[in-house]
Scaffold this motif. Structure first.
Motif, PDB file in Angstrom:
ATOM      1  N   GLU A   1       0.844  -1.198   0.000  1.00  0.00           N
ATOM      2  CA  GLU A   1       0.000   0.000   0.000  1.00  0.00           C
ATOM      3  C   GLU A   1       0.881   1.249   0.000  1.00  0.00           C
ATOM      4  O   GLU A   1       1.685   1.446  -0.890  1.00  0.00           O
ATOM      5  CB  GLU A   1      -0.967  -0.041   1.190  1.00  0.00           C
ATOM      6  N   ASN A   2       0.747   2.099   1.031  1.00  0.00           N
ATOM      7  CA  ASN A   2       1.481   3.367   1.076  1.00  0.00           C
ATOM      8  C   ASN A   2       2.697   3.298   1.988  1.00  0.00           C
ATOM      9  O   ASN A   2       3.194   4.334   2.435  1.00  0.00           O
ATOM     10  CB  ASN A   2       0.550   4.500   1.552  1.00  0.00           C
ATOM     11  N   ARG A   3       3.169   2.097   2.255  1.00  0.00           N
ATOM     12  CA  ARG A   3       4.285   1.962   3.206  1.00  0.00           C
ATOM     13  C   ARG A   3       5.651   2.052   2.529  1.00  0.00           C
ATOM     14  O   ARG A   3       6.676   1.939   3.194  1.00  0.00           O
ATOM     15  CB  ARG A   3       4.168   0.628   3.943  1.00  0.00           C
ATOM     16  N   GLY A   4       5.699   2.206   1.231  1.00  0.00           N
ATOM     17  CA  GLY A   4       6.989   2.286   0.573  1.00  0.00           C
ATOM     18  C   GLY A   4       6.844   2.383  -0.932  1.00  0.00           C
ATOM     19  O   GLY A   4       5.741   2.594  -1.468  1.00  0.00           O
ATOM     20  N   LYS A   5       7.955   2.220  -1.631  1.00  0.00           N
ATOM     21  CA  LYS A   5       7.980   2.341  -3.080  1.00  0.00           C
ATOM     22  C   LYS A   5       8.578   1.087  -3.707  1.00  0.00           C
ATOM     23  O   LYS A   5       9.540   0.516  -3.192  1.00  0.00           O
ATOM     24  CB  LYS A   5       8.803   3.560  -3.492  1.00  0.00           C
TER      25      LYS A   5
ATOM     26  N   GLN B   1       9.417  -4.161   8.653  1.00  0.00           N
ATOM     27  CA  GLN B   1       9.188  -2.747   8.414  1.00  0.00           C
ATOM     28  C   GLN B   1       7.704  -2.449   8.250  1.00  0.00           C
ATOM     29  O   GLN B   1       6.960  -3.232   7.671  1.00  0.00           O
ATOM     30  CB  GLN B   1       9.931  -2.284   7.145  1.00  0.00           C
ATOM     31  N   THR B   2       7.309  -1.311   8.746  1.00  0.00           N
ATOM     32  CA  THR B   2       5.938  -0.826   8.553  1.00  0.00           C
ATOM     33  C   THR B   2       5.892   0.375   7.631  1.00  0.00           C
ATOM     34  O   THR B   2       4.807   0.801   7.221  1.00  0.00           O
ATOM     35  CB  THR B   2       5.308  -0.447   9.909  1.00  0.00           C
ATOM     36  N   GLU B   3       7.058   0.935   7.292  1.00  0.00           N
ATOM     37  CA  GLU B   3       7.120   2.075   6.389  1.00  0.00           C
ATOM     38  C   GLU B   3       8.513   2.150   5.751  1.00  0.00           C
ATOM     39  O   GLU B   3       9.425   1.416   6.122  1.00  0.00           O
ATOM     40  CB  GLU B   3       6.814   3.376   7.125  1.00  0.00           C
ATOM     41  N   ASN B   4       8.632   3.047   4.766  1.00  0.00           N
ATOM     42  CA  ASN B   4       9.896   3.271   4.050  1.00  0.00           C
ATOM     43  C   ASN B   4      10.438   1.996   3.393  1.00  0.00           C
ATOM     44  O   ASN B   4      11.648   1.771   3.334  1.00  0.00           O
ATOM     45  CB  ASN B   4      10.960   3.858   4.982  1.00  0.00           C
TER      46      ASN B   4
ATOM     47  N   GLN C   1       8.821  -6.614   4.206  1.00  0.00           N
ATOM     48  CA  GLN C   1       7.623  -6.421   5.012  1.00  0.00           C
ATOM     49  C   GLN C   1       7.725  -7.041   6.392  1.00  0.00           C
ATOM     50  O   GLN C   1       7.005  -6.634   7.311  1.00  0.00           O
ATOM     51  CB  GLN C   1       6.411  -7.025   4.293  1.00  0.00           C
TER      52      GLN C   1
END
Length: 336
Positions: A218-222, A256-259, A253
């Motif tokens: 989703e929006n947690r990274g690129k 990590q929850t983001e970036n 994943q």
């Protein structure tokens, strides 16, 4: 005892050639009856050695019995020559009345018998090698089929867990995930039966897999995927690259929850496909390393079987990044 047509033709040509050499006499050209008679005893002796003694004793590692019977066969040939053939063809001559001795008799008998028996041994060795190559090919194909059969359950297990999580949360993305997953499974089950598939088709499925996996981030990274300079007409073993991409998503994943950052690149140069996959991750206690997973061990084994001396795999791991560099020398779809 059965002899194939190919072996029979080989033996006939061999007998003709050896007889020509055996009977050649520069001072007295032409063939004589006694030459054919003597040569026939050598042929019979060689046939006994090659078609009975070798299979019954030599190939079963009963060496003492083999050499004992060979000695007996040679002795019978010498006695047959001295007591029968010499008396028939050279009756009343000094040659028929005198025995030249064991050494001279062996020097007259052994060369031809050794040549004929040796070629039979060589023929059997070639046939055995062909059988070994066929067996190796069968074993290799069976191992590949087994490795490929592990991929689908491994892939399905990981994605069903993710789908279960979305279903519990009643996520609106669940139908889209099911649709993408069914498309990938259709490709795996029905289009990957061949040992090699079109490279373009495999890359298309990589796009679908990455699209499916990005839904989980989703929006947690690129996630960046770049495939360029991909020439048409090449083939590749199916589901080779997808394992590394799957591991990248799973690894990132897990801690990590983001970036989250995943970078995947594909390009071709001089018939060689270059694949780079890099991801970041946060070390998590109890998380198995990626290269300890079933999927990676599986794909490494497949690469060894399918692309021996035609691939290079390099894996680099540090505190928070994991990189895979793979190059594979590909062949055209109409190639061997």
């Amino acid at each position: 005892m059965s002899i194939s047509k190919r072996e029979l033709a080989f033996q006939v040509v061999l007998l003709i050639l050896v007889f020509l050499f055996y009977s050649f006499d520069r001072e007295n050209p032409g063939f004589r009856a006694h030459q054919l008679a003597f040569f026939s005893t050598y042929v019979i002796a060689s046939a006994i050695i090659g078609y009975w003694l070798m299979p019954s004793f030599l190939y079963r590692r009963k060496y003492w019995q083999f050499f004992g019977f060979v000695f007996l066969v040679v002795a019978v040939v010498i006695l047959l020559e001295e007591l029968l053939l010499e008396q028939i063809f050279f009756a009343g001559t000094r040659r028929a009345k005198s025995f030249p001795g064991v050494i001279f008799s062996l020097l007259g008998v052994l060369p031809v018998i050794t040549i004929l028996s040796g070629f039979k041994f060589g023929w059997d060795a070639l046939q055995k090698q062909e059988q070994i190559e066929v067996l190796k090919s069968t074993v290799k194909e069976s191992e590949l089929q087994f490795l490929r059969s592990q991929i689908n359950p491994h892939f399905l297990f990981n994605n069903l867990n993710n789908l279960y999580s979305y279903a519990l949360d009643s996520s609106p993305k669940t139908p889209e995930i099911i649709l993408e997953l069914s498309g990938l499974l259709r490709y795996m089950l029905y289009e990957c039966k061949e040992k090699f598939v079109p490279l373009q088709k495999e890359i298309e499925q990589l796009h679908n897999f990455i699209k499916l996996s990005k839904l989980q981030i989703e929006n947690r990274g690129k996630v960046h995927f770049d495939a360029h300079d991909i020439e048409a007409g090449y083939k590749i073993a199916p589901l080779i690259l997808i394992v590394f991409i799957e591991n990248a998503f799973k690894h990132s994943q897990a801690g990590q929850t983001e970036n989250i950052k995943i970078d995947i690149k594909l390009h071709m140069k001089n018939d060689t496909l270059h694949f780079d996959c890099a991801n970041n991750y946060e070390p998590t206690q109890g998380l198995d390393t990626v290269d300890a997973g079933i999927g990676l061990k599986n794909v490494q084994k497949r690469l060894q079987l399918l692309y021996p001396n035609r691939h290079h795999l390099q894996i680099q791991e540090d505190e928070n990044s994991y990189k895979v560099n793979l190059s594979i020398a590909l062949r055209k779809m109409n190639g061997s």
